[in-house]
Design a protein around this motif. Structure first.
Motif, PDB file in Angstrom:
ATOM      1  N   GLY A  13      -0.439  -5.198   7.991  1.00 48.49           N
ATOM      2  CA  GLY A  13       0.192  -3.879   7.975  1.00 48.49           C
ATOM      3  C   GLY A  13       0.657  -3.378   9.318  1.00 48.49           C
ATOM      4  O   GLY A  13       1.093  -2.242   9.452  1.00 48.49           O
ATOM      5  N   GLY A  17       6.072  -8.300   9.489  1.00 47.95           N
ATOM      6  CA  GLY A  17       7.103  -8.739   8.544  1.00 47.95           C
ATOM      7  C   GLY A  17       8.361  -7.892   8.651  1.00 47.95           C
ATOM      8  O   GLY A  17       9.478  -8.425   8.671  1.00 47.95           O
ATOM      9  N   THR A  18       8.185  -6.577   8.752  1.00 53.61           N
ATOM     10  CA  THR A  18       9.334  -5.663   8.867  1.00 53.61           C
ATOM     11  C   THR A  18      10.162  -6.041  10.090  1.00 53.61           C
ATOM     12  O   THR A  18      11.378  -6.203  10.015  1.00 53.61           O
ATOM     13  CB  THR A  18       8.827  -4.199   9.012  1.00 53.61           C
ATOM     14  OG1 THR A  18       8.050  -3.881   7.860  1.00 53.61           O
ATOM     15  CG2 THR A  18       9.961  -3.215   9.177  1.00 53.61           C
ATOM     16  N   THR A  34       4.091 -17.186   6.621  1.00 56.76           N
ATOM     17  CA  THR A  34       3.201 -17.954   5.736  1.00 56.76           C
ATOM     18  C   THR A  34       2.795 -17.112   4.525  1.00 56.76           C
ATOM     19  O   THR A  34       2.650 -17.631   3.423  1.00 56.76           O
ATOM     20  CB  THR A  34       1.958 -18.462   6.496  1.00 56.76           C
ATOM     21  OG1 THR A  34       1.483 -17.439   7.361  1.00 56.76           O
ATOM     22  CG2 THR A  34       2.258 -19.712   7.276  1.00 56.76           C
ATOM     23  N   ARG A  39       3.069 -16.418  -1.260  1.00 53.83           N
ATOM     24  CA  ARG A  39       3.372 -15.580  -2.443  1.00 53.83           C
ATOM     25  C   ARG A  39       4.397 -16.272  -3.342  1.00 53.83           C
ATOM     26  O   ARG A  39       4.285 -16.229  -4.564  1.00 53.83           O
ATOM     27  CB  ARG A  39       3.856 -14.183  -2.021  1.00 53.83           C
ATOM     28  CG  ARG A  39       2.695 -13.229  -1.713  1.00 53.83           C
ATOM     29  CD  ARG A  39       3.163 -11.832  -1.374  1.00 53.83           C
ATOM     30  NE  ARG A  39       3.814 -11.769  -0.084  1.00 53.83           N
ATOM     31  CZ  ARG A  39       3.166 -11.730   1.090  1.00 53.83           C
ATOM     32  NH1 ARG A  39       1.854 -11.738   1.121  1.00 53.83           N
ATOM     33  NH2 ARG A  39       3.824 -11.682   2.249  1.00 53.83           N
ATOM     34  N   GLU A  60      -9.090 -13.043   1.710  1.00 55.00           N
ATOM     35  CA  GLU A  60      -9.639 -14.102   2.582  1.00 55.00           C
ATOM     36  C   GLU A  60      -8.493 -14.979   3.077  1.00 55.00           C
ATOM     37  O   GLU A  60      -7.421 -15.009   2.468  1.00 55.00           O
ATOM     38  CB  GLU A  60     -10.610 -14.993   1.778  1.00 55.00           C
ATOM     39  CG  GLU A  60     -11.822 -14.270   1.218  1.00 55.00           C
ATOM     40  CD  GLU A  60     -12.800 -13.821   2.294  1.00 55.00           C
ATOM     41  OE1 GLU A  60     -12.793 -14.408   3.385  1.00 55.00           O
ATOM     42  OE2 GLU A  60     -13.537 -12.856   2.037  1.00 55.00           O
ATOM     43  N   ARG A  90      -3.369 -18.084  12.464  1.00 49.04           N
ATOM     44  CA  ARG A  90      -4.336 -17.024  12.170  1.00 49.04           C
ATOM     45  C   ARG A  90      -5.754 -17.438  12.487  1.00 49.04           C
ATOM     46  O   ARG A  90      -6.679 -16.656  12.285  1.00 49.04           O
ATOM     47  CB  ARG A  90      -4.262 -16.732  10.684  1.00 49.04           C
ATOM     48  CG  ARG A  90      -3.589 -15.434  10.324  1.00 49.04           C
ATOM     49  CD  ARG A  90      -3.563 -15.405   8.821  1.00 49.04           C
ATOM     50  NE  ARG A  90      -3.471 -14.105   8.275  1.00 49.04           N
ATOM     51  CZ  ARG A  90      -2.340 -13.572   7.836  1.00 49.04           C
ATOM     52  NH1 ARG A  90      -1.213 -14.211   7.955  1.00 49.04           N
ATOM     53  NH2 ARG A  90      -2.360 -12.391   7.287  1.00 49.04           N
ATOM     54  N   ARG A 129       2.788   0.814   1.086  1.00 46.25           N
ATOM     55  CA  ARG A 129       3.822  -0.234   1.070  1.00 46.25           C
ATOM     56  C   ARG A 129       4.233  -0.558  -0.361  1.00 46.25           C
ATOM     57  O   ARG A 129       3.399  -0.643  -1.259  1.00 46.25           O
ATOM     58  CB  ARG A 129       3.290  -1.495   1.745  1.00 46.25           C
ATOM     59  CG  ARG A 129       4.224  -2.686   1.544  1.00 46.25           C
ATOM     60  CD  ARG A 129       3.928  -3.829   2.448  1.00 46.25           C
ATOM     61  NE  ARG A 129       2.591  -4.350   2.327  1.00 46.25           N
ATOM     62  CZ  ARG A 129       2.080  -5.253   3.145  1.00 46.25           C
ATOM     63  NH1 ARG A 129       2.790  -5.706   4.149  1.00 46.25           N
ATOM     64  NH2 ARG A 129       0.856  -5.690   2.970  1.00 46.25           N
ATOM     65  N   PHE A 139       9.070  -1.856   1.724  1.00 43.66           N
ATOM     66  CA  PHE A 139       9.432  -0.452   1.943  1.00 43.66           C
ATOM     67  C   PHE A 139       8.135   0.323   2.064  1.00 43.66           C
ATOM     68  O   PHE A 139       7.048  -0.229   1.865  1.00 43.66           O
ATOM     69  CB  PHE A 139      10.263   0.070   0.755  1.00 43.66           C
ATOM     70  CG  PHE A 139      11.562  -0.688   0.581  1.00 43.66           C
ATOM     71  CD1 PHE A 139      12.714  -0.265   1.207  1.00 43.66           C
ATOM     72  CD2 PHE A 139      11.604  -1.842  -0.193  1.00 43.66           C
ATOM     73  CE1 PHE A 139      13.903  -0.976   1.066  1.00 43.66           C
ATOM     74  CE2 PHE A 139      12.788  -2.560  -0.339  1.00 43.66           C
ATOM     75  CZ  PHE A 139      13.933  -2.119   0.287  1.00 43.66           C
ATOM     76  N   ARG A 173      -9.467  -7.579   4.620  1.00 45.35           N
ATOM     77  CA  ARG A 173      -8.450  -8.284   5.424  1.00 45.35           C
ATOM     78  C   ARG A 173      -8.581  -7.902   6.895  1.00 45.35           C
ATOM     79  O   ARG A 173      -8.388  -8.734   7.785  1.00 45.35           O
ATOM     80  CB  ARG A 173      -7.049  -7.957   4.909  1.00 45.35           C
ATOM     81  CG  ARG A 173      -6.718  -8.736   3.645  1.00 45.35           C
ATOM     82  CD  ARG A 173      -5.549  -8.155   2.881  1.00 45.35           C
ATOM     83  NE  ARG A 173      -4.298  -8.195   3.595  1.00 45.35           N
ATOM     84  CZ  ARG A 173      -3.216  -7.476   3.255  1.00 45.35           C
ATOM     85  NH1 ARG A 173      -3.269  -6.669   2.212  1.00 45.35           N
ATOM     86  NH2 ARG A 173      -2.115  -7.560   3.950  1.00 45.35           N
ATOM     87  N   ALA A 201       4.496   2.965  16.994  1.00 48.69           N
ATOM     88  CA  ALA A 201       5.776   3.658  17.212  1.00 48.69           C
ATOM     89  C   ALA A 201       6.686   3.506  15.984  1.00 48.69           C
ATOM     90  O   ALA A 201       6.304   2.861  15.000  1.00 48.69           O
ATOM     91  CB  ALA A 201       6.445   3.074  18.457  1.00 48.69           C
TER      92      ALA A 201
END
Ligand code: AP5
Length: 215
Positions: A13, A17-18, A34, A39, A60, A90, A129, A139, A173, A201
């Protein structure tokens, strides 16, 4: 022009990705997420998807062996010149294996952008999200609204709350991030390639500072 290989590192979060989507299209770099690849695998019910699903739904990490063979496969297939890694590596083991892979394809790792953000902001962002099941665009119900409520701007399909975006899973997470991923901050600091970004920001301000860092 972007350096050859850039990692976006940070908690869930934090906006990796954004930003990876915005920056990769601005500078013509390939974006490897990844999370998105996994997904897709779950959606298509592939062998990888079947194995990854239970780890992802609990928040996990998917075992290194699965992630590393996925990354090896796409890198050897694409042989990319310029790319952004979003959500990989990661674990320390993934980072060491990435070094070997980059050496093999002759692309040095040049920059690691660390998205620094407080936990409570992460929870606020993730619970708000909404994700497109078709193109994976993200979004936010407050900070990054779609033009039509609940509908993807690009695909015109319904936006959903990801299975792993419920508050209890997010807390797990965050714990997994602290235990397994945050040691990478020091690892890359010691290599002298870590740049810290204030990920609290606005989306536009962060994009501007990333462009400055990697140009
Ligand atoms: P993955 O999809 O990589 O999840 P994550 O790292 O937890 O990251 P997120 O996608 O949740 O967040 P983000 O930082 O991309 O934030 P976003 O831009 O969406 O991985 C999912 C799962 O797959 C993992 O839990 C694990 O099981 C598995 N997995 C993946 N990679 C793996 C690996 N290498 N090894 C093992 N397992 C792996 O932004 C969040 C929200 O905030 C959005 O709504 C957005 O619109 C909004 N927002 C973004 N920026 C701002 C801003 N500046 N201000 C306000 N709102 C903002």
């Amino acid at each position: 022009m972007i350096n050859s290989a850039t990692i976006f590192l940070g908690p869930p979060g934090s906006g990796k990705g954004t930003q990876a989507k915005v920056i990769s299209s601005k500078i013509g770099a390939k974006h490897y997420s990844t999370g998105d690849m996994l997904r897709d695998a779950v959606k298509n019910n592939t062998d990888l998807g079947k194995k990854a699903k239970e780890f992802m739904s609990k928040g996990e990490l998917v075992p290194d062996s699965l992630i590393l063979s996925l990354i090896n496969e796409v890198f050897l297939r694409d042989n990319p010149n310029r790319f952004i890694l979003d959500g990989f590596p990661r674990t320390v083991n993934q980072a060491l294996e990435l070094d070997k892979l980059l050496q093999k394809i002759g692309r040095p790792l040049t920059t690691v952008l660390y998205f620094d953000i407080p936990d409570e902001e992460v929870v606020r962002r993730i619970t708000g999200r909404r994700t497109c099941t078709k193109c994976g665009s993200n979004f936010h119900i407050e900070f990054n609204k779609s033009k039509n409520d609940g509908i993807c701007d690009k695909c015109n399909v319904k936006l959903i709350l990801r299975d792993d975006d419920k508050e209890a899973t997010i807390r797990n997470r965050l714990k997994v991030y602290k235990d397994s991923t945050s040691p990478l901050i020091n690892l890359y600091k010691e290599k002298g390639i870590l740049r810290k970004i204030d990920a609290s920001a606005s989306i536009d301000l962060i994009s501007e500072s990333i462009i400055k860092f990697i140009s």
